[in-house]
Design a protein around this motif. Structure first.
Motif, PDB file in Angstrom:
ATOM      1  N   LEU A  20       0.806  -1.221   0.000  1.00 28.93           N
ATOM      2  CA  LEU A  20       0.000   0.000   0.000  1.00 28.93           C
ATOM      3  C   LEU A  20       0.840   1.274   0.000  1.00 28.93           C
ATOM      4  O   LEU A  20       0.286   2.378  -0.004  1.00 28.93           O
ATOM      5  CB  LEU A  20      -0.924   0.010   1.226  1.00 28.93           C
ATOM      6  CG  LEU A  20      -1.970  -1.099   1.288  1.00 28.93           C
ATOM      7  CD1 LEU A  20      -2.736  -1.021   2.609  1.00 28.93           C
ATOM      8  CD2 LEU A  20      -2.935  -1.006   0.112  1.00 28.93           C
ATOM      9  N   LEU A  21       2.164   1.148  -0.013  1.00 32.76           N
ATOM     10  CA  LEU A  21       3.034   2.312   0.094  1.00 32.76           C
ATOM     11  C   LEU A  21       3.330   3.045  -1.220  1.00 32.76           C
ATOM     12  O   LEU A  21       3.693   4.220  -1.173  1.00 32.76           O
ATOM     13  CB  LEU A  21       4.368   1.909   0.728  1.00 32.76           C
ATOM     14  CG  LEU A  21       4.309   1.394   2.162  1.00 32.76           C
ATOM     15  CD1 LEU A  21       5.720   1.043   2.640  1.00 32.76           C
ATOM     16  CD2 LEU A  21       3.674   2.416   3.093  1.00 32.76           C
ATOM     17  N   TYR A  26       5.025   8.004  -4.022  1.00 35.50           N
ATOM     18  CA  TYR A  26       4.962   8.848  -5.220  1.00 35.50           C
ATOM     19  C   TYR A  26       4.536  10.265  -4.859  1.00 35.50           C
ATOM     20  O   TYR A  26       5.102  11.249  -5.339  1.00 35.50           O
ATOM     21  CB  TYR A  26       3.996   8.228  -6.229  1.00 35.50           C
ATOM     22  CG  TYR A  26       3.863   9.008  -7.512  1.00 35.50           C
ATOM     23  CD1 TYR A  26       4.928   9.093  -8.401  1.00 35.50           C
ATOM     24  CD2 TYR A  26       2.671   9.646  -7.843  1.00 35.50           C
ATOM     25  CE1 TYR A  26       4.813   9.793  -9.585  1.00 35.50           C
ATOM     26  CE2 TYR A  26       2.555  10.351  -9.020  1.00 35.50           C
ATOM     27  CZ  TYR A  26       3.623  10.432  -9.896  1.00 35.50           C
ATOM     28  OH  TYR A  26       3.500  11.139 -11.066  1.00 35.50           O
ATOM     29  N   ARG A  27       3.538  10.393  -4.006  1.00 30.68           N
ATOM     30  CA  ARG A  27       3.024  11.710  -3.651  1.00 30.68           C
ATOM     31  C   ARG A  27       4.048  12.517  -2.846  1.00 30.68           C
ATOM     32  O   ARG A  27       4.096  13.742  -2.938  1.00 30.68           O
ATOM     33  CB  ARG A  27       1.716  11.581  -2.876  1.00 30.68           C
ATOM     34  CG  ARG A  27       0.566  11.011  -3.713  1.00 30.68           C
ATOM     35  CD  ARG A  27      -0.779  11.194  -3.033  1.00 30.68           C
ATOM     36  NE  ARG A  27      -1.099  12.613  -2.896  1.00 30.68           N
ATOM     37  CZ  ARG A  27      -2.255  13.063  -2.416  1.00 30.68           C
ATOM     38  NH1 ARG A  27      -3.180  12.206  -2.016  1.00 30.68           N
ATOM     39  NH2 ARG A  27      -2.488  14.352  -2.321  1.00 30.68           N
ATOM     40  N   ALA A  39      -1.515  15.328  -8.375  1.00 34.73           N
ATOM     41  CA  ALA A  39      -1.894  14.733  -9.653  1.00 34.73           C
ATOM     42  C   ALA A  39      -0.697  13.977 -10.203  1.00 34.73           C
ATOM     43  O   ALA A  39       0.452  14.308  -9.902  1.00 34.73           O
ATOM     44  CB  ALA A  39      -2.348  15.799 -10.648  1.00 34.73           C
ATOM     45  N   CYS A  40      -0.964  12.950 -11.007  1.00 33.66           N
ATOM     46  CA  CYS A  40       0.132  12.172 -11.576  1.00 33.66           C
ATOM     47  C   CYS A  40       0.776  12.931 -12.730  1.00 33.66           C
ATOM     48  O   CYS A  40       0.126  13.725 -13.414  1.00 33.66           O
ATOM     49  CB  CYS A  40      -0.357  10.798 -12.030  1.00 33.66           C
ATOM     50  SG  CYS A  40      -1.403  10.821 -13.489  1.00 33.66           S
ATOM     51  N   PRO A  55       1.047   4.236  -8.049  1.00 37.67           N
ATOM     52  CA  PRO A  55       1.068   5.685  -7.815  1.00 37.67           C
ATOM     53  C   PRO A  55      -0.239   6.370  -8.198  1.00 37.67           C
ATOM     54  O   PRO A  55      -0.717   7.241  -7.481  1.00 37.67           O
ATOM     55  CB  PRO A  55       2.226   6.161  -8.689  1.00 37.67           C
ATOM     56  CG  PRO A  55       3.139   4.976  -8.777  1.00 37.67           C
ATOM     57  CD  PRO A  55       2.224   3.787  -8.814  1.00 37.67           C
ATOM     58  N   CYS A  56      -0.822   5.970  -9.317  1.00 35.71           N
ATOM     59  CA  CYS A  56      -2.081   6.553  -9.778  1.00 35.71           C
ATOM     60  C   CYS A  56      -3.041   5.426 -10.112  1.00 35.71           C
ATOM     61  O   CYS A  56      -2.710   4.544 -10.909  1.00 35.71           O
ATOM     62  CB  CYS A  56      -1.851   7.441 -10.993  1.00 35.71           C
ATOM     63  SG  CYS A  56      -3.376   8.110 -11.716  1.00 35.71           S
ATOM     64  N   SER A  57      -4.225   5.478  -9.548  1.00 37.10           N
ATOM     65  CA  SER A  57      -5.193   4.396  -9.771  1.00 37.10           C
ATOM     66  C   SER A  57      -5.725   4.380 -11.195  1.00 37.10           C
ATOM     67  O   SER A  57      -6.259   3.358 -11.650  1.00 37.10           O
ATOM     68  CB  SER A  57      -6.364   4.535  -8.788  1.00 37.10           C
ATOM     69  OG  SER A  57      -7.010   5.791  -8.959  1.00 37.10           O
TER      70      SER A  57
END
Length: 239
Positions: A20-21, A26-27, A39-40, A55-57
């Motif tokens: 889950l990290l 990334y953020r 935002a990615c 990092p981005c769903s």
């Protein structure tokens, strides 16, 4: 098999929490002074939440295997060294945060305040709870003194040489001092020595490989955390 059950459960915990990290890593990986990512970079999708396997769903990123494997391995080692003692729960709870801090510092030489500032009270609170339970092997008072000692020591190093010791490291130090101090002053000294030794060896290796010179900055947070892990493993195993 019964003796291995805590190790297996700890490894599973590490794998699940480590998985889950990636989004939080990334953020948080933005240059010093910049706000955390919202935002990615690939498609400017809004980043929702701080926990996630990618990092981005909305982007087809491959799930990162490094963080789950690393977190699982560390949790298993801690379970092997500590055994079914109350402080193991504290080490397992803190491991994902430590891995996240190391991952961010490696990438952008930054230790985020939202992770470092609450860490010291969290460590002391978890160890205070462990101290109330039977069969613990550490001492909460030396954990508190260790936090004060290591925090003061790193603050002094920062004031003497700000370019050599970042203030993020100073904010991280009390939490690590508390963890090491739980097992006593020899463990605190061992963990501190291990942090500087591993950092020095890494820097020397970079210089020998001509990937850096003596003035190059390297992230010290991962070595602080590595030294603390080594100290805690030795302290837990020998106590």
């Amino acid at each position: 098999m019964t003796d291995l059950l805590p190790v297996v459960l700890a490894a599973l915990w590490g794998a699940l929490t480590g998985a889950l990290l990636p989004r939080a890593a990334y953020r948080f990986t933005t240059p010093q002074g910049m706000p955390w990512r919202t935002a990615c970079e690939a498609a400017d999708h809004p980043l929702t939440g701080w926990l996630g396997t990618t990092p981005c769903s909305q982007c087809p990123h491959t799930k990162a295997a490094t963080l789950p494997l690393l977190t699982a391995a560390i949790c298993a080692l801690l379970a092997l060294a500590t055994g079914p003692r109350p402080e193991l729960a504290a080490w397992l709870a803190l491991t994902p945060v430590a891995v996240l801090l190391a991952a961010v510092d490696v990438r952008v030489h930054r230790l985020p305040d939202p992770l470092t500032l609450p860490l010291t009270p969290a460590v002391l609170a978890l160890l205070a709870l462990a101290a109330w339970l039977p069969d613990h092997t550490g001492t909460w008072r030396t954990a508190l003194y260790g936090a004060l000692a290591l925090g003061a020591g790193y603050l002094a190093l920062h004031l003497l040489n700000p370019s050599g010791m970042g203030f993020g490291d100073v904010k991280l130090a009390p939490a690590l001092g508390a963890a090491l101090g739980w097992y006593g002053w020899p463990t605190l000294m061992l963990g501190t020595f291990a942090a500087f030794a591993t950092g020095a060896l890494y820097g020397l290796a970079l210089v020998v490989a001509r990937r850096a010179d003596r003035k190059s900055a390297i992230p010290f947070g991962p070595f602080l955390l590595t030294g603390t892990l080594l100290g805690v493993l030795v302290g837990a195993y020998t106590s």
